[in-house]
Write a protein that holds these residues in place. Structure first.
Motif, PDB file in Angstrom:
ATOM      1  N   GLN A 179     -13.661  59.691 -31.466  1.00 11.89           N
ATOM      2  CA  GLN A 179     -12.477  60.314 -31.149  1.00 11.89           C
ATOM      3  C   GLN A 179     -12.677  61.108 -29.791  1.00 11.89           C
ATOM      4  N   GLY A 180     -13.599  62.018 -29.825  1.00 11.45           N
ATOM      5  CA  GLY A 180     -13.691  62.852 -28.801  1.00 11.45           C
ATOM      6  C   GLY A 180     -13.858  62.101 -27.529  1.00 11.45           C
ATOM      7  N   ILE A 181     -14.789  61.001 -27.536  1.00  9.03           N
ATOM      8  CA  ILE A 181     -15.237  60.184 -26.285  1.00  9.03           C
ATOM      9  C   ILE A 181     -13.968  59.558 -25.752  1.00  9.03           C
ATOM     10  N   LEU A 182     -13.028  59.042 -26.657  1.00  6.43           N
ATOM     11  CA  LEU A 182     -11.823  58.288 -26.428  1.00  6.43           C
ATOM     12  C   LEU A 182     -10.837  59.235 -25.757  1.00  6.43           C
ATOM     13  N   GLN A 183     -10.724  60.402 -26.305  1.00  5.52           N
ATOM     14  CA  GLN A 183     -10.008  61.522 -25.622  1.00  5.52           C
ATOM     15  C   GLN A 183     -10.169  61.657 -24.264  1.00  5.52           C
ATOM     16  N   ILE A 184     -11.519  61.754 -23.892  1.00 10.19           N
ATOM     17  CA  ILE A 184     -11.758  62.044 -22.498  1.00 10.19           C
ATOM     18  C   ILE A 184     -12.054  61.040 -21.490  1.00 10.19           C
ATOM     19  N   THR A 185     -12.101  59.635 -22.103  1.00 14.95           N
ATOM     20  CA  THR A 185     -12.010  58.233 -21.505  1.00 14.95           C
ATOM     21  C   THR A 185     -10.602  57.752 -21.233  1.00 14.95           C
ATOM     22  N   GLY A 186      -9.630  58.574 -22.015  1.00  8.13           N
ATOM     23  CA  GLY A 186      -8.345  57.851 -22.018  1.00  8.13           C
ATOM     24  C   GLY A 186      -8.030  56.747 -22.662  1.00  8.13           C
ATOM     25  N   GLY A 187      -8.891  56.403 -23.746  1.00  8.82           N
ATOM     26  CA  GLY A 187      -8.509  55.640 -24.684  1.00  8.82           C
ATOM     27  C   GLY A 187      -7.707  56.152 -26.174  1.00  8.82           C
ATOM     28  N   SER A 188      -7.559  55.163 -26.762  1.00  5.82           N
ATOM     29  CA  SER A 188      -6.847  55.580 -28.102  1.00  5.82           C
ATOM     30  C   SER A 188      -7.647  54.599 -29.278  1.00  5.82           C
ATOM     31  N   LEU A 189      -7.278  55.356 -30.343  1.00  9.86           N
ATOM     32  CA  LEU A 189      -7.956  54.534 -31.501  1.00  9.86           C
ATOM     33  C   LEU A 189      -6.812  54.500 -32.782  1.00  9.86           C
TER      34      LEU A 189
END
Length: 199
Positions: A166-176
């Protein structure tokens, strides 16, 4: 009195257990450090162009011993190439964590599915399993650090993988998104812009 061969077998077993424990401890410390850096915003994502299909294939192959040991069938729907611009190194951690998580919660002889679709300007990756699934209470907490909804797998992880994802997707503009039915399995759906806006 143990024979030489029995003693050697016991020593080998002890060595394997020590190595496994050391690997788990190393993974725990590494993930804690990564999470700490994400929370303190000391990780700056770096954009580069790469083939997401190839990265997903490599992630699945890296975990081959895990799914083969449980006789899990891994079904991959990765056709052709999908070139995106994002942080290649950070996203590789997303796939490794999601795949290892689905393998962990899939019973022997089950199925894990890895699928990539291109929708407009986005790449959508689905990681599904035929495992135990989750109820709404568990789903509400799966991204909390150290949370483990199914304690029968507690020795296989420390509840950090999904928080890291979740943390990685937040800073790379992704969603889960997570869809799950108790007793039927779970599907993790990651949506990435092909040209990410990194924070």
């Amino acid at each position: 009195m143990l024979s030489n061969s029995s003693l050697a077998e016991k020593q080998q077993l002890y060595l394997q257990n020590i190595t496994l424990a050391a690997d788990r401890l190393n993974a725990l410390v590494t993930n804690l450090l990564r999470l700490n850096k994400l929370e303190n915003q000391s990780i700056q994502p770096r954009k580069n162009q790469f083939d997401l299909c190839l990265q997903l294939e490599e992630s699945a192959v890296a975990l081959e011993t895990m799914w083969e040991a449980k006789h899990i069938e891994l079904e991959a729907e990765l056709n052709g190439k999908c070139i995106i611009e994002s942080d290649e190194e950070l996203l590789s951690l997303v796939w490794i964590n999601l795949l290892s998580n689905t393998i962990k919660f899939t019973p022997n002889g089950g199925t894990v599915t890895l699928k990539l679709e291109e929708v407009d300007d986005c790449a959508v990756v689905k990681v599904a399993d035929t495992g135990c699934g989750m109820d709404e209470e568990t789903k509400a907490h799966i991204f909390d650090k150290f949370y483990q909804g199914d304690t029968s797998h507690a020795t296989e992880g420390k509840g950090l993988g999904l928080a890291l994802v979740q943390g990685i997707l937040q800073i790379t503009g992704g969603s889960l998104q997570v869809d799950s039915i108790p007793g039927q399995g779970s599907v993790f759906i990651v949506t990435l812009r092909k040209e990410a806006e990194l924070s």
